[in-house]
Design an enzyme around this catalytic site. Structure first.
Site, PDB file in Angstrom:
ATOM      1  N   ASP A 230       0.825  -1.072   0.023  1.00  0.00           N
ATOM      2  CA  ASP A 230       0.150   0.121   0.062  1.00  0.00           C
ATOM      3  C   ASP A 230       0.709   1.192   0.004  1.00  0.00           C
ATOM      4  OD1 ASP A 230      -2.069  -1.540   0.172  1.00  0.00           O
ATOM      5  OD2 ASP A 230      -2.310  -1.484   2.175  1.00  0.00           O
ATOM      6  N   LYS A 231       0.457   2.173  -0.314  1.00  0.00           N
ATOM      7  CA  LYS A 231       1.057   3.669  -0.502  1.00  0.00           C
ATOM      8  C   LYS A 231       1.598   4.195   0.784  1.00  0.00           C
ATOM      9  CE  LYS A 231      -0.761   7.810  -1.602  1.00  0.00           C
ATOM     10  NZ  LYS A 231      -1.458   8.940  -2.235  1.00  0.00           N
TER      11      LYS A 231
END
Length: 496
Positions: free
Chosen positions: A51-52
């Protein structure tokens, strides 16, 4: 500075920072894969994603075939993954398991508590499957939502406290990445502002491993209200709040400096000139008013008593390096030269002629000091105290031409003949540069005007120089994130 990574014959191992998607989600908004492709110089392939907002261990493949092999290993659970995360919910158990399906598919994760404080707990999670958001969903299901993970019932926080700690791939050395500092010292989490600062510094460490290069210059924090630059062994804080820093703010500065083993200075940047008696500077007791640091092997002198900056604008680091690479044998003109960092880069790139132009004589003296510091005799080159447009008009009259021109004007400035406003001055400035540029020459134009984004700058230049060939300049990833608009915009212009 170069982006850091480790590699084997088929793989590239990355310590992913928060704020970067694994791949480009939108056109022009690069993911970490595309960023490292540019550094690596070849195509890279994704076999798994983070995930970012997640930090830590990520691997990219150098070929599509190897990526397919890795994907199969992930799916068959032959690659072991471990995560660590922080929660602000208490548990009476040391070990837990969750087998809740995700999107109708089987999913399983083992959890082990590593340590706790009165308010926070650090957990290790080992997934036995690889579903999207698995750790976050299972942590929520066990009543241990991750701090900062509002999507899955976590308490709001400046940072998602989830870290990819280990990847163990058959036939490869384990890829283990360090936790963010606030995971090691849980008591720091009581100060969200400090955590936000530490998260910014953590991003630069994962990208550049700057702790291994203590004499380098790098931006460590880039927030609207606070900027922090490292200039060798000294830190320079820019405070953009309306009010002066309070005792706790200065304590945070002291903590950061102690952590990095640096001296520090804080300059209040707001309301400049409105109250000349207001205190503007705070610093550590061991602060030096003059010192030296480096940028990509270039030695530089810094001072605290000549303007709002100690002598170097770090957002131009990549452009200075590019000028060094392009300068061999060229006649170079550096307008608005400040302390002559671009000029020195051209000299180290073996330019045949270099002419530095600035209205401020003391900056040119400083520039000569930087030349001599690098054993490059400043007497070989020209330094003119003059307004840029006036110099260009004189060069046109003398039919003098340059192969490379650097034009990095201020957005606003005052001089003895009036006021300089970039919006008004740009047409005349660019046309005058074009007159003295050789037919095969190149011009680097930079702009920090806040109201213009890159596309507006490009549009303005295209209207003024209709036959110019344009390409985008560079800026390091220690400044804005891919989805943010950079303050510094730069263009390379060539005669088409």
């Amino acid at each position: 500075m170069k982006l850091q990574f480790k590699q084997s014959s088929d793989l590239l191992f990355i310590d992913k920072p928060a704020g970067f998607s694994t791949h480009a989600a939108d056109h022009g908004k690069l993911g970490i894969c595309e960023i490292y492709e540019k550094e690596w110089g070849s195509k890279l392939f994704i076999a798994h994603r983070l995930d970012k907002t997640t930090t830590g261990s990520l691997v990219l493949a150098k070929s599509s075939q190897k990526a397919a092999e890795l994907t199969e290993l992930f799916q068959s659970r032959e690659i072991e993954k471990k995560y660590t995360f922080i929660t602000d919910r208490a548990s009476s158990e040391m070990n837990l398991e969750c087998h809740q399906p995700i999107e109708g598919k089987p999913a399983s994760t083992q959890f082990r508590r590593l340590k706790r404080s009165p308010f926070f707990e650090l957990w290790e999670a080992t997934p036995a499957s690889g579903r999207a958001h698995q750790i976050r969903i299972h942590a929520q299901a066990l009543g241990l939502p991750i701090l900062g993970d509002e999507m899955y019932a976590g308490t709001r926080f400046p940072h998602l406290c989830l870290h990819s700690a280990e990847l163990r791939i058959p036939g490869e050395n384990p890829w283990i990445t360090p936790q963010p500092r606030f995971m090691e010292r849980l008591g720091l989490l009581k100060d969200p502002i400090l955590v936000r600062w530490l998260s910014e510094i953590d991003r630069r460490q994962r990208l550049y491993n700057f702790l291994s290069f203590p004499q380098e210059c790098l931006r460590l924090i880039h927030l609207p209200e606070l900027r922090l630059d490292q200039y060798g062994d000294q830190l320079w804080f820019y405070w953009y709040h309306d009010s002066s820093p309070q005792t706790q703010d200065l304590q945070r500065c002291e903590f950061i400096a102690s952590l990095l083993q640096k001296k520090w200075l804080l300059r209040h940047m707001q309301n400049r000139g409105e109250n000349p008696n207001e205190k503007k500077i705070w610093h550590s007791e061991d602060w030096k008013s003059s010192w030296q640091a480096e940028e990509n092997g270039m030695k530089l002198q810094f001072h605290t008593d000549q303007g709002q900056s100690p002598g170097l604008f770090l957002d131009q680091r990549e452009n200075r390096l590019e000028v060094r690479h392009r300068s061999h044998g060229l006649r170079v003109l550096n307008l608005f030269s400040y302390t002559c960092g671009f000029s020195l880069s051209a000299a180290l790139g073996e330019a045949s002629e270099i002419c530095s132009v600035d209205l401020n004589k003391s900056f040119l003296v400083w520039g000569r000091e930087n030349f001599n510091l690098n054993q490059v005799p400043s007497s070989r080159y020209e330094f003119y105290q003059q307004e840029a447009l006036l110099f260009l008009k004189g060069a046109t009259k003398r039919t003098r031409q340059f192969d490379l021109i650097i034009c990095d004007p201020p957005s606003f400035g005052r001089h003895k003949d009036g006021v300089f406003r970039l919006e008004q001055a740009l047409p005349a400035l660019l046309k005058a540069c074009w007159e003295v540029l050789t037919p095969s020459g190149q011009l680097l134009l930079s702009c920090n005007l806040e109201k213009w984004d890159f596309h507006e700058l490009q549009s303005q230049v295209s209207k003024i120089l209709r036959n110019a060939k344009l390409s985008q300049g560079s800026q390091g990833w220690d400044f804005e994130l891919p989805m943010e608009k950079p303050l510094m915009k730069s263009l390379w212009l060539k005669k088409d």
